[in-house]
Every structure is written in C-alpha cells, then in structure tokens.
Design a protein around this motif. Sequence first.
Motif, short mmCIF file in Angstrom:
data_model
loop_
_atom_site.label_atom_id
_atom_site.label_comp_id
_atom_site.label_asym_id
_atom_site.label_seq_id
_atom_site.Cartn_x
_atom_site.Cartn_y
_atom_site.Cartn_z
N LEU A 1 -25.98 9.26 -7.65
CA LEU A 1 -26.47 8.18 -8.50
C LEU A 1 -26.15 8.48 -9.97
O LEU A 1 -25.70 7.60 -10.71
CB LEU A 1 -27.98 8.02 -8.29
CG LEU A 1 -28.66 6.75 -8.80
CD1 LEU A 1 -28.02 5.51 -8.19
CD2 LEU A 1 -30.16 6.78 -8.45
N GLY A 2 -26.35 9.73 -10.37
CA GLY A 2 -26.03 10.12 -11.74
C GLY A 2 -24.55 9.99 -12.04
O GLY A 2 -24.16 9.56 -13.13
N VAL B 1 -22.48 7.86 -10.70
CA VAL B 1 -22.16 6.44 -10.84
C VAL B 1 -22.55 5.95 -12.24
O VAL B 1 -21.78 5.26 -12.91
CB VAL B 1 -22.86 5.59 -9.75
CG1 VAL B 1 -22.68 4.11 -10.03
CG2 VAL B 1 -22.32 5.94 -8.37
N PHE B 2 -23.76 6.32 -12.69
CA PHE B 2 -24.19 5.90 -14.03
C PHE B 2 -23.29 6.48 -15.11
O PHE B 2 -22.96 5.82 -16.09
CB PHE B 2 -25.66 6.28 -14.27
CG PHE B 2 -26.61 5.22 -13.81
CD1 PHE B 2 -27.01 4.20 -14.66
CD2 PHE B 2 -27.09 5.22 -12.51
CE1 PHE B 2 -27.87 3.20 -14.23
CE2 PHE B 2 -27.95 4.24 -12.06
CZ PHE B 2 -28.34 3.23 -12.92
N PHE B 3 -22.85 7.73 -14.90
CA PHE B 3 -21.93 8.33 -15.87
C PHE B 3 -20.58 7.62 -15.85
O PHE B 3 -20.02 7.27 -16.89
CB PHE B 3 -21.75 9.82 -15.60
CG PHE B 3 -20.60 10.42 -16.36
CD1 PHE B 3 -20.66 10.51 -17.75
CD2 PHE B 3 -19.44 10.82 -15.71
CE1 PHE B 3 -19.59 11.02 -18.47
CE2 PHE B 3 -18.38 11.35 -16.43
CZ PHE B 3 -18.45 11.44 -17.81
N ALA B 4 -20.05 7.37 -14.63
CA ALA B 4 -18.73 6.72 -14.52
C ALA B 4 -18.73 5.38 -15.25
O ALA B 4 -17.77 5.02 -15.93
CB ALA B 4 -18.36 6.54 -13.05
N ALA B 5 -19.85 4.65 -15.13
CA ALA B 5 -19.93 3.34 -15.76
C ALA B 5 -19.83 3.45 -17.27
O ALA B 5 -19.06 2.72 -17.91
CB ALA B 5 -21.23 2.64 -15.35
#
Lengths: 183, 196
Positions: free
Chosen positions: A12-13, A15-19
Amino acid sequence: MQLNWKVGGLLLGLVFFAAVWLVKPIGVSTQFVILDGIVADAVNPGLVTQTEDGFTSTNAYLAKSGGKYAKAVSNPLNYSFVFVIAMMIGGLLSALARGGIPAGDRRVPALWRANFGDCRIKRYTAAFVGGFIVLYGARLAGGCTSGHMMSGMMQTAVSGYIFAAGAFAAAVPVSLMLFKKEA
Amino acid sequence: MTTILLALVIGAAFGAVLDRVGASNPSFIGAMLNLTNLNLAKSIVLAIGVGSVLMFGGQMLGLVDVGHMSVKAAYGGVFLGGLLLGAGWALSGFCPGTGVVAAASGRKDALFFIAGGLLGVAAYMVTYPAWKSSGLLDAIAGGKVTLGAVPGAKYDGLTALPGDILGLVLGLGFVALAFALPERLTGAPAQVQPAE
C-alpha cells in the motif's frame, strides 16, 4: 484471505509513493463530484459552460478554484477520473483471482450479520445513509481517507492530521456502539 | 496519453491492494474501528510511513520531484467533515475509495453506499454557498502548510523545523508505530457459554 499486515502495508505504501513520484498524490472523493456533474450536465446542458479562459458552471461549487471541477466534468478522460475506474478494475480482478467474495458476504457482510442479522433492507439502508454522510463530510473536509489521511499525513500536511483526528474521533465511538459482537 | 496509462496502472494497483489488505471488506473496517482487530490499522500506518520515507528520502536524493507534492488547506470544516466521514465510515464500513472497489468486486451494499454518496455530494454542491459564508472554509493554521517547510516546495511550514528531515523521521515513526500497535486493543471476548 487478508494479506499479512506487513506485506499489505508495504504494498500500500509503495502504491502511494508511486503515485506521488510519477504523477500526484492519490485522492478519490472528488470524482463523486465529477460523476454527479457529468450526470447533472447531461440532464441540464447549461450547467457547465466553456469560457474564453477555461470552464465555469452555474453551480458555485463546480465553478470554484477557477473552474477546475467544471473542466473535469466536460473532459472525464482525465487522470483522476480514469484512476478511479482503474481502481474498480484492479479491485475486481484481485477479488476474482482469490476466488471471489462469498455470496453471503456480498449480500450482507459478516460483522453486520453477527450484530444486526441477515435483513438486506436494513443493511442497504445503513450503507446508503452512511454513503451520504461519508461523501458529504468528505466534500466539507476537502478530501477523504485517501487524499487527506493517507496522502496528507504522508506529506506531513497539517490538514491531514486535523482530518484524521476528526475521522477517528467519530468512527471509533460509533463503531464501538454499533458492533458489540464479533463476526 | 502517458498520464492516462499511469492512471490505469497505478489505479488498478491501488484497487487490487485495497482488496488484498481487506480495506474494502466492511467486516475488517468494523473490526479495526471497534478495536478488536488492528491488523488493517497496522497496514495503514505502515503504508503512511513507507510512503513518507520513500517520498522524502527520494526528494533529498534528488530522485523525486518536490513539485508533485499536493497539500490540502487546513480549515475548520476539515475537522467537522472528518467527524461526519468517520461516523458514516463506521456505520457503512466503506470510505469513498474502498466503496468503489467493494462495489466492483461484487458487494451489493457498496452499490447503495455509492448511491448515497452521489446524493451526499449533490447535497453538498447545493449547500456549498452556506458553508462558504459561514467562515468554516476559511484557512486556519496557515492553510496549505506542512509540519516543517519542505525545501523546494511551495508550502509554508507550521514550524521552523526542516520539512524533509521531519518527514523522514515521522515516516520512520509511523513504521515503528505500525509494529508497536497491538493486534487488538479491547480485551478478548468472554467465552460464549454453550446453550443449556
């Protein structure tokens, strides 16, 4: 069925970073505004209009911040709207890949059933009322769990901390009152 | 076109991960919020920490564009709206993002959540001028601010602390908190007595 919290939290972290690395922080609740705007503009075509320097609307909320919502309503094929459509596709494929959600849980979730029984009307009414309050609150706050709490606190945004304090201050007591039995 | 492709890839990954951590399952949300199973809370706190460490670390190494940060304004309505969202979240077991994922994965109650949500947004669109004139949407604590000023970002800091180092430290703090949180906060349920 639920991933180990360490693996899940790490993914989850990421994904938030990739965004925020590739595009911008994740947010969802604004897209409820855009969908409402698209529907309302289809029923009443004068709602969103193009001006010389962009878009505006007869609705003050769609017209705010230089008409950025009005612009998204007239051009739904934008990053944030497609993002939410993609979330649905990803969620569906993931659920199917682990065998799908059991039929009983699709109708009434286990924890609700343990506390309030199998009545669908009761559950669907609660979900509808909950949805109304959640999205009204999210728009008043200017974001939801994704945009304010996750993306916001990750960026050390003061607003993210204020939002999270409010959300948990209400959510925990309400949940303790409602769900006394465990599933 | 590239941005649309990124929306598809990152969005799909987000939806899939929400499904796998159990965030789109109202029973897991309920068990987190009534403090009987904090596994999901541990995942969320860890995710905030991991995201923070990677973003601020990446910025300090010059690999991540500081300009991609997007900080929302602080105002009274943020807290009030948070309270409302929290109450509805507890009642329904969904928040906006997990609601759409749940509906897509076949949960029928999530469709009612979305319908209620669309009506709630419409109600907000109509009542927005009243909130605007109430002053509850006026910026407090500096509005769009981070806890410390992040070098190169367009946002002020609430404190004089260096925002990037603070972000890194807080990120590590969230990771530590995720490990420190117990699996449950309330006592184990009393053993159910077999029926006579």
